[in-house]
Design an enzyme around this catalytic site. Structure first.
Site, mmCIF file in Angstrom:
data_model
loop_
_atom_site.group_PDB
_atom_site.id
_atom_site.type_symbol
_atom_site.label_atom_id
_atom_site.label_comp_id
_atom_site.label_asym_id
_atom_site.label_seq_id
_atom_site.Cartn_x
_atom_site.Cartn_y
_atom_site.Cartn_z
ATOM 1 N N GLY A 213 0.827 -1.214 0.000
ATOM 2 C CA GLY A 213 0.000 0.000 0.000
ATOM 3 C C GLY A 213 0.851 1.249 0.000
ATOM 4 O O GLY A 213 2.050 1.200 -0.264
ATOM 5 N N ASN A 214 0.235 2.383 0.265
ATOM 6 C CA ASN A 214 0.981 3.647 0.343
ATOM 7 C C ASN A 214 0.297 4.569 1.351
ATOM 8 O O ASN A 214 -0.696 4.198 1.960
ATOM 9 C CB ASN A 214 1.087 4.300 -1.041
ATOM 10 C CG ASN A 214 -0.277 4.611 -1.613
ATOM 11 O OD1 ASN A 214 -0.992 5.471 -1.112
ATOM 12 N ND2 ASN A 214 -0.666 3.887 -2.662
ATOM 13 N N ARG A 215 0.840 5.750 1.514
ATOM 14 C CA ARG A 215 0.416 6.621 2.615
ATOM 15 C C ARG A 215 -0.750 7.552 2.283
ATOM 16 O O ARG A 215 -1.063 8.460 3.046
ATOM 17 C CB ARG A 215 1.596 7.493 3.067
ATOM 18 C CG ARG A 215 2.745 6.705 3.630
ATOM 19 C CD ARG A 215 3.900 7.638 3.991
ATOM 20 N NE ARG A 215 5.101 6.870 4.261
ATOM 21 C CZ ARG A 215 5.341 6.247 5.401
ATOM 22 N NH1 ARG A 215 4.471 6.305 6.377
ATOM 23 N NH2 ARG A 215 6.449 5.553 5.572
ATOM 24 N N SER A 216 -1.411 7.356 1.171
ATOM 25 C CA SER A 216 -2.490 8.295 0.813
ATOM 26 C C SER A 216 -3.658 8.189 1.794
ATOM 27 O O SER A 216 -4.158 7.100 2.071
ATOM 28 C CB SER A 216 -2.975 8.007 -0.609
ATOM 29 O OG SER A 216 -4.151 8.744 -0.858
#
Ligand code: PMT
Length: 402
Positions: A213-216
């Site tokens: 995933g990512n930090r959005s």
């Protein structure tokens, strides 16, 4: 002008420890020009006295269906309100509202209104996570109620966890948005346009419990969707996260890049598509069907490219004005220019995500807007809502120039 000026708000306070925070909300709404009528449940009065609310609000606090000069106080309050703000909303009040039960002034007023309703839950983590509470909130959201989710933090009794009442800022922002929609729908410069927005980071499964995933946080995409709705557009938001949203926005929740692609493509044609989501570029090629066991050995996960949704839209028709984002950390403008052309977008929102207080998860952002004709405008550090406004101003200008 204040978004609350001249508005009439019923502040519905139910009985949890967070009732004391509703005092501050009451004061801020009155300071911002709203006419505030507090309605307290019997349990709320055990936490904060009616005198406190009566002293700060525009009218005395209302407590009962039967001890009022008005024989039908719930109908009068419900009809006169522009907005009902339930803050805090206990599990009981949420359940009663979802079930259509009206057994006190607060719950009866909620049923006797056609005004917009914003609900701000606050409770212990177990109650917040209980399927009954979650199902009730989904039901209410489906009926157009705006839910301001609670935060993680310190709870009554010294516990920590999810369920603490949201901070005043998101509550007041949701209330302002709820009030704004009606006004802007008739005068907005995007009235009638079909706008499709994406928000949040995709999660690509490694196994049933782990993901890439990512930090959005989804904040920027939600701000774009909200602003477009306030300007009169008919908005669909395809998102991986849930945040407060105007009732008129059609929310589609997805998790992976593939699910986002399908949701977006299924909802075309649109007049404007704005891809603010941080879509993973790679996903595990063969996600495990069961949880991968820890062996102590190094493990290699093979990644394969995800579908590039923006590029596919850029090659096709049906996306109207196509807006992409470019999250960059170096050679920001040059890399963004390559993306603008490679993906066939009309406009790229250039986001230097290494800049202080900009990009992922911040409430503020700082961007440049690059268009396919070579135009470039910068939007200095401002709230994500302000950045959303600047993006939509460019979109409206690009449409007018076609
Ligand atoms: O959500 P917040 O916490 O508020 O943070 C906002 C943000 C930083 C996520 C947002 O401002 C932003 O920059 N979004 C784009 C993030 C991103 O994925 O950038 P990118 O440069 O990797 O992708 C370029 C564009 O292609 C984006 O519009 C993206 O949605 C799209 N894309 C990318 C990969 C893919 N497989 N499909 C796509 O459509």
């Amino acid at each position: 002008m204040s978004p609350f000026a001249g508005s009439r708000i019923v502040l519905a306070v139910s009985g949890g420890i967070a009732a004391y925070k509703a005092v501050e909300i009451c004061r801020r709404l009155v300071d911002a020009g709203a006419h505030v009528v507090p309605v307290l449940t019997a349990a709320a009065q055990r936490f904060v006295g009616e005198v406190t609310f009566s002293a700060l609000a525009s009218e005395r606090a209302r407590l009962s269906l039967f001890d009022d000069d008005d024989p039908i106080p719930h109908v009068t309050l419900g009809r006169q309100a522009d907005l009902i703000l339930v803050c805090p909303a206990t599990a009981r009040v949420i359940g009663a509202y979802a079930a259509g039960l009206a057994d006190d002034l607060l719950s009866a007023t909620l049923l006797a209104t056609r005004a917009r309703v914003v609900v701000c839950p606050a409770m212990h983590t177990e109650m917040w996570e209980h399927p009954a509470t979650q199902d009730n909130l989904r039901l209410l959201a489906g009926r157009g109620v705006i839910v301001v989710p609670p935060e993680e933090g310190r709870l009554a009794g010294g516990d920590e966890g999810a369920g603490r009442l949201a901070a005043p800022e998101p509550i007041l922002a949701a209330a302002a948005d709820a009030l704004a929609i009606g006004d802007a729908a008739s005068s907005g410069d995007m009235t009638g346009l079909r706008v499709l927005v994406t928000a949040g980071g995709t999660r690509e499964p490694i196994d049933p419990v782990r993901f890439v995933g990512n930090r959005s946080s989804g904040k920027q995409g939600y701000a774009v969707a909200t602003e477009a709705a306030v300007r009169g557009a008919k908005v669909t938001l395809v998102a991986t996260v849930q945040r407060p949203l105007p009732a008129s926005v059609d929310l589609v929740l997805v998790e992976t890049a593939e699910e986002m692609r399908t949701a977006v493509v299924d909802r075309l044609p649109a007049d404007v598509v704005i891809m603010a989501a941080a879509v993973a570029d790679y996903r595990p090629a063969a996600p495990a069907a069961e949880k991968i066991k820890k062996t102590g050995e190094a493990r290699t996960i093979t990644l394969e490219p995800t579908p590039d949704i923006l590029a596919a839209l850029g090659r096709g028709t049906g996306a109207g004005i196509l807006v992409g984002f470019a999250a960059e950390t170096s050679d920001v403008l040059a890399n963004a220019r390559v993306k603008l052309h490679a993906k066939g977008a009309d406009l790229i929102v250039v986001n230097d995500v290494s800049a202080p207080r900009a990009g992922f998860d911040h409430d503020t952002n700082e961007v440049a807007l690059l268009d396919s004709a070579g135009g470039c405008t910068t939007v200095p550090l401002a709230s994500k809502r302000h950045v959303a406004r600047a993006i939509l101003d460019r979109v409206v200008a690009l449409r007018a120039a076609r």
